[in-house]
Design an enzyme around this catalytic site. Structure first.
Site, short mmCIF file in Angstrom:
data_model
loop_
_atom_site.label_atom_id
_atom_site.label_comp_id
_atom_site.label_asym_id
_atom_site.label_seq_id
_atom_site.Cartn_x
_atom_site.Cartn_y
_atom_site.Cartn_z
N ASP A 178 2.22 10.49 -0.86
CA ASP A 178 0.97 10.58 -0.08
C ASP A 178 0.52 12.03 0.04
O ASP A 178 -0.66 12.35 -0.06
CB ASP A 178 1.15 9.99 1.33
CG ASP A 178 0.73 8.53 1.41
OD1 ASP A 178 1.02 7.78 0.45
OD2 ASP A 178 0.12 8.13 2.42
N ASP A 185 8.10 8.19 -0.91
CA ASP A 185 6.96 7.59 -0.21
C ASP A 185 6.12 8.68 0.45
O ASP A 185 4.91 8.75 0.27
CB ASP A 185 7.48 6.60 0.84
CG ASP A 185 6.36 5.97 1.64
OD1 ASP A 185 5.34 5.61 1.03
OD2 ASP A 185 6.50 5.85 2.88
N ASP A 196 12.14 19.23 2.70
CA ASP A 196 11.15 19.91 3.56
C ASP A 196 10.53 21.10 2.84
O ASP A 196 9.32 21.34 2.91
CB ASP A 196 11.76 20.29 4.93
CG ASP A 196 13.10 20.99 4.83
OD1 ASP A 196 13.65 21.08 3.71
OD2 ASP A 196 13.62 21.43 5.87
N TYR A 211 14.87 1.77 2.55
CA TYR A 211 14.08 0.57 2.31
C TYR A 211 14.91 -0.70 2.12
O TYR A 211 14.37 -1.77 1.92
CB TYR A 211 13.17 0.79 1.10
CG TYR A 211 11.92 1.55 1.45
CD1 TYR A 211 11.97 2.91 1.72
CD2 TYR A 211 10.69 0.91 1.52
CE1 TYR A 211 10.83 3.61 2.05
CE2 TYR A 211 9.53 1.61 1.85
CZ TYR A 211 9.61 2.95 2.11
OH TYR A 211 8.47 3.63 2.44
N LYS A 266 18.01 15.92 0.75
CA LYS A 266 18.28 16.56 2.04
C LYS A 266 19.80 16.61 2.21
O LYS A 266 20.36 16.12 3.20
CB LYS A 266 17.60 15.77 3.18
CG LYS A 266 17.66 16.43 4.54
CD LYS A 266 16.69 17.59 4.72
CE LYS A 266 16.95 18.31 6.03
NZ LYS A 266 16.04 19.45 6.27
#
Ligand code: IPM
Ligand code: MN
Length: 335
Positions: A235, A231, A207, A128, A174
């Site tokens: 959701d 982010d 993941d 970002y 990750k």
């Protein structure tokens, strides 16, 4: 008697933003009438697609200072120009902790019951930062992660766990691929974890975490992660408990804070009067909590829970046929 008048900046924005903002403002105003010594002075600030169409800029330069000078800010939703509005506000004001609580609510169809997770998303850096370039047939976005920002978000997550009696912090990363950046993030988390021996610390690859959120969300308590992963996972977590209509959030720094629903401008239903105002109302409740008005925060939350339990006044996204105004009035009645 203690008299507290809070100066609240409001940024209604675009799409359903103004509709849900009006709802939250009337809930806060009604609360102030009920509670001795509590009052609000609202200052509306325009920002977003509408302002850009009119003036050429999505956010006026003085907006950052106006938000800084307010006691707290309530933000609804901004459309195409979100990256010219909410992202600079988060970064310029160093609102480094993006809190996204995810709870299963009464009567709201959820994939799993008993979900009660807080996502603590780093809110100032990572992908970002918007450092990048684009040429003929190629593009680059740099992922910038620093020790300082990683340590402060990790500390925020552990402090939150301690304050709320939560038992576990999971750092989501990750590192098996993005070893440079996630390496810095994980080192910071491990270091901070050492100061909280009573809180369990674990690490999970993003993941795998995305899958376990669906299959076994009860195993999570506090998730701490970098900006983009937070982010996406937030959701997903909102979807897990019945959608974005209910999901509130907070952007918190050491001095300032902005509270906003996780949902966007929902252009498909904008202007129809049927947007679910609950995510913004719950964001207003988080704002009161941050301001130290615990009783007010609880009163709003309780009113919303009652409406959901009764299941009579719900907007279409929750299977009902009520309007935004009807849901707001039902909340006001509970207060
Ligand atoms: C959010 C939104 C924003 C983000 C967008 C609108 C810039 O998706 O608050 O989650 O990516 O942070
Ligand atoms: Mn998002």
């Amino acid at each position: 008697m203690k008299m507290t008048k809070y100066r609240i900046a409001t940024i209604p924005g675009d799409g359903i933003g103004p509709e849900v903002m009006a709802s939250a403002v009337s809930v806060l105003s009604a609360l102030a009438e009920k509670m001795d010594g509590l009052s609000f002075e609202f200052t509306e600030i325009r920002a977003g697609d509408g302002l850009k169409a009119e003036t050429g800029v999505a956010m006026r330069p003085e907006t950052v200072d106006k938000v800084r000078e307010s006691d707290a800010t309530l933000f609804a939703a901004v459309g195409e120009t979100a990256k010219e509005v909410i992202l600079p506000l988060r970064q310029k004001l160093e609102l480094y902790a993006n809190l996204r609580p995810t709870k299963a609510y009464p009567n709201v169809p959820a994939l799993k019951e008993d979900v009660d997770i807080v996502i603590v998303r780093e809110n100032t850096e990572g992908l970002y930062k918007m450092v990048g370039d684009r040429g003929d047939g190629w593009g680059v976005n740099l992922r910038i992660i620093t020790k300082g920002a990683s340590e402060r978000i990790a500390r925020y997550a552990f402090e939150l766990a301690k304050k709320d009696g939560r038992n576990k912090v999971t750092a989501v990363h990750k590192n098996n691929v993005l070893d440079k950046t996630c390496g810095v993030f994980l080192d910071a988390c491990r270091e901070v974890a050492k100061s909280y021996p009573d809180i369990e610390y674990e690490e999970m690859i993003v993941d795998a975490c995305a899958m376990k959120l669906i299959l076994a969300p009860e195993q999570f308590d506090v998730l701490v992660t970098t900006n983009m992963f937070g982010d996406i996972l937030s959701d997903e977590a909102a979807g897990l408990v019945g959608g974005l209509g209910l999901a509130p959030s907070a952007n918190i720094g050491d001095e300032n804070a902005i509270f906003e629903p996780v949902h966007g401008t929902a252009p498909d239903i904008a202007g129809k009067g049927i947007a679910n105002p609950i995510a913004t109302i719950l964001s207003a409740s988080m704002m009161l909590d941050w301001l130290g008005e615990r009783d007010g925060a609880e009163a709003i939350e309780k009113a919303v829970m009652t409406i959901l339990k009764e299941g009579k006044t719900l907007t279409p996204d929750l299977g009902g046929s009520a309007t935004t105004v009807e849901v707001t009035e039902a909340v006001l009645k509970q207060l």
